[in-house]
Design a protein around this motif. Structure first.
Motif, short mmCIF file in Angstrom:
data_model
loop_
_atom_site.label_atom_id
_atom_site.label_comp_id
_atom_site.label_asym_id
_atom_site.label_seq_id
_atom_site.Cartn_x
_atom_site.Cartn_y
_atom_site.Cartn_z
N VAL A 76 0.84 -1.19 0.00
CA VAL A 76 0.00 0.00 0.00
C VAL A 76 0.87 1.25 0.00
N ASP A 77 0.64 2.11 -0.99
CA ASP A 77 1.40 3.36 -1.12
C ASP A 77 0.46 4.52 -0.85
N THR A 78 0.48 5.06 0.36
CA THR A 78 -0.43 6.15 0.70
C THR A 78 -0.05 7.46 0.03
N LYS A 79 1.08 7.53 -0.63
CA LYS A 79 1.47 8.74 -1.36
C LYS A 79 0.58 8.98 -2.57
N GLN A 80 -0.17 7.95 -2.98
CA GLN A 80 -1.05 8.09 -4.13
C GLN A 80 -2.36 8.77 -3.77
N ILE A 81 -2.59 9.07 -2.49
CA ILE A 81 -3.82 9.72 -2.06
C ILE A 81 -3.73 11.19 -2.41
N GLU A 82 -4.81 11.70 -3.02
CA GLU A 82 -4.78 13.08 -3.51
C GLU A 82 -5.73 13.97 -2.71
N GLY A 83 -5.36 15.24 -2.57
CA GLY A 83 -6.24 16.27 -2.03
C GLY A 83 -6.80 15.95 -0.66
N GLU A 84 -8.11 16.12 -0.55
CA GLU A 84 -8.82 15.95 0.72
C GLU A 84 -9.25 14.51 0.97
N ALA A 85 -8.87 13.61 0.13
CA ALA A 85 -9.30 12.21 0.27
C ALA A 85 -8.84 11.63 1.60
N GLN A 86 -9.69 10.86 2.21
CA GLN A 86 -9.39 10.16 3.44
C GLN A 86 -9.05 8.71 3.11
N ILE A 87 -8.32 8.07 4.00
CA ILE A 87 -7.99 6.65 3.84
C ILE A 87 -8.78 5.86 4.87
N HIS A 88 -9.49 4.85 4.41
CA HIS A 88 -10.25 3.96 5.27
C HIS A 88 -9.64 2.57 5.13
N MET A 89 -9.36 1.93 6.27
CA MET A 89 -8.70 0.62 6.22
C MET A 89 -9.50 -0.41 7.00
N THR A 90 -9.41 -1.64 6.53
CA THR A 90 -9.97 -2.76 7.28
C THR A 90 -9.10 -3.98 7.06
N LEU A 91 -9.09 -4.85 8.05
CA LEU A 91 -8.41 -6.14 7.96
C LEU A 91 -9.49 -7.21 8.01
N ILE A 92 -9.50 -8.06 7.01
CA ILE A 92 -10.45 -9.16 6.99
C ILE A 92 -9.68 -10.45 7.25
N GLU A 93 -10.01 -11.08 8.38
CA GLU A 93 -9.25 -12.24 8.82
C GLU A 93 -9.91 -13.58 8.54
N LYS A 94 -11.23 -13.57 8.30
CA LYS A 94 -11.95 -14.82 8.07
C LYS A 94 -12.85 -14.69 6.86
N SER A 95 -13.00 -15.76 6.11
CA SER A 95 -13.83 -15.76 4.91
C SER A 95 -15.27 -15.35 5.20
N LYS A 96 -15.79 -15.76 6.34
CA LYS A 96 -17.18 -15.44 6.67
C LYS A 96 -17.36 -13.96 7.01
N ALA A 97 -16.29 -13.21 7.16
CA ALA A 97 -16.36 -11.78 7.48
C ALA A 97 -16.25 -10.89 6.25
N VAL A 98 -16.11 -11.46 5.07
CA VAL A 98 -15.90 -10.66 3.85
C VAL A 98 -17.07 -9.72 3.60
N ASP A 99 -18.29 -10.22 3.57
CA ASP A 99 -19.45 -9.38 3.26
C ASP A 99 -19.55 -8.19 4.20
N ARG A 100 -19.53 -8.47 5.50
CA ARG A 100 -19.68 -7.41 6.49
C ARG A 100 -18.50 -6.45 6.48
N GLY A 101 -17.28 -6.98 6.40
CA GLY A 101 -16.10 -6.13 6.41
C GLY A 101 -16.04 -5.17 5.23
N VAL A 102 -16.35 -5.68 4.04
CA VAL A 102 -16.35 -4.84 2.84
C VAL A 102 -17.45 -3.79 2.94
N LYS A 103 -18.64 -4.19 3.33
CA LYS A 103 -19.76 -3.25 3.43
C LYS A 103 -19.45 -2.13 4.42
#
Length: 99
Positions: A39-66
């Motif tokens: 991940v290269d955070t230098k590519q973030i432009e202007g007022e954009a915010q960075i949102h991060m999540t870690l998905i550790e289990k397959s059953k958490a994909v839907d909820r984590g992405v949403k």
């Protein structure tokens, strides 16, 4: 909820994609990776915010992405860290990306 994604950068590889994702009327830059060092955070432009999540289990994909996509505003960047290659592939399918 319809999510669609296309590759936004030529920078990609095994376990790493940078995508332009359309979700609920928003356009987001989404990085999906199995390695935080990609991940290269230098590519973030202007007022954009960075949102991060870690998905550790397959059953958490839907909820984590949403949750992370709901929190982002139009133009923001989202980083989805995946604990395994299986989760990585599931996230890509979930956000509507296929090569």
């Amino acid at each position: 909820m319809t999510i669609s994604s296309v590759r936004a950068s030529m920078q990609h590889g095994a376990g790493f994609e940078i995508l332009e994702t359309q979700y609920m009327g928003k356009v987001l830059r989404v990085s999906v990776t199995t390695n935080a060092n990609d991940v290269d955070t230098k590519q973030i432009e202007g007022e954009a915010q960075i949102h991060m999540t870690l998905i550790e289990k397959s059953k958490a994909v839907d909820r984590g992405v949403k949750e992370v996509l709901d929190a982002a505003k139009n133009g923001d960047s989202v980083v989805i860290l995946c604990r395994s290659e299986t989760i990585y592939k599931a996230v890509l399918v979930h956000i509507g990306f296929s090569e």
